[in-house]
Design an enzyme around this catalytic site. Structure first.
Site, short mmCIF file in Angstrom:
data_model
loop_
_atom_site.label_atom_id
_atom_site.label_comp_id
_atom_site.label_asym_id
_atom_site.label_seq_id
_atom_site.Cartn_x
_atom_site.Cartn_y
_atom_site.Cartn_z
N THR A 149 4.35 2.93 4.21
CA THR A 149 4.24 4.55 4.18
C THR A 149 2.41 4.61 5.06
OG1 THR A 149 5.95 5.25 2.35
CG2 THR A 149 3.67 6.68 3.52
N HIS A 178 -8.37 5.87 11.49
CA HIS A 178 -8.12 4.95 10.28
C HIS A 178 -6.21 5.33 10.69
CE1 HIS A 178 -7.28 1.63 7.86
NE2 HIS A 178 -6.34 2.93 7.11
N PHE A 210 0.67 -0.79 -0.11
CA PHE A 210 0.08 -0.09 -0.30
C PHE A 210 0.96 1.46 0.09
CE2 PHE A 210 -3.25 3.30 1.85
CZ PHE A 210 -4.05 3.07 0.87
#
EC number: 2.5.1.78
Length: 156
Positions: free
Chosen positions: A81, A89, A22
């Site tokens: 990251t 979140h 991600f």
């Protein structure tokens, strides 16, 4: 007085890099910096570097724990990251990732280097992945090697 200082050269070190997919447009630069630092500055042979891709930063602690438990590696570097968004979140992912990696490091005798960017914006992340603020992947890799040498020196 006895002073122990680590050096970053560790030609025989076996290093695993766990990296989140991600935000890979940033993480690819962190990985490039880490591998370059390991090989060029740390003098680690490329065959002694293992890269493991995982879905995201939240999955890094379990992956690093599994790598440590194999006893195949002298150090593990965690790269990823996490960029703040409009919800909570960020806090959950960044906090659990950091806490989990710290727990693995404390429970093992293997250095775990924290190369996970936790930033307020994409721009900050890009700056820390090889532009204005250096490459935090390279810094984490060198930290891992230095800690290998420090731990070995302490153990004698």
């Amino acid at each position: 007085m006895n002073v122990i200082k680590g050096v970053v050269a560790a030609p025989q070190a076996r290093v695993a890099i766990a990296i989140a997919r991600f935000n890979n447009f940033i993480n690819d630069s962190l990985l490039g910096g880490a591998v370059d630092a390991l090989e060029r500055i740390g003098q680690v042979a490329s065959e002694n570097i293992t890269v493991v891709w995982v879905p995201g930063a939240y999955e890094l602690p379990l992956t690093v724990k599994t790598l440590v438990e194999t006893q195949k590696y002298d150090a593990v570097v965690a790269l990823g990251t996490v960029i703040r968004g409009g919800t909570a979140h960020f806090e959950y992912v960044a906090g659990e990732c950091s806490s989990g990696l710290s727990s693995v490091a404390m429970a093992s005798e293997i250095p775990v280097a924290f190369g996970v960017l936790t930033t307020e914006s994409i721009e900050q992340a890009i700056e820390r992945a090889g532009t204005k603020a250096g490459n935090k992947g390279a810094e984490a890799a060198l930290t891992a090697l230095e800690m290998v040498n420090v731990i070995n020196a302490i153990k004698g």
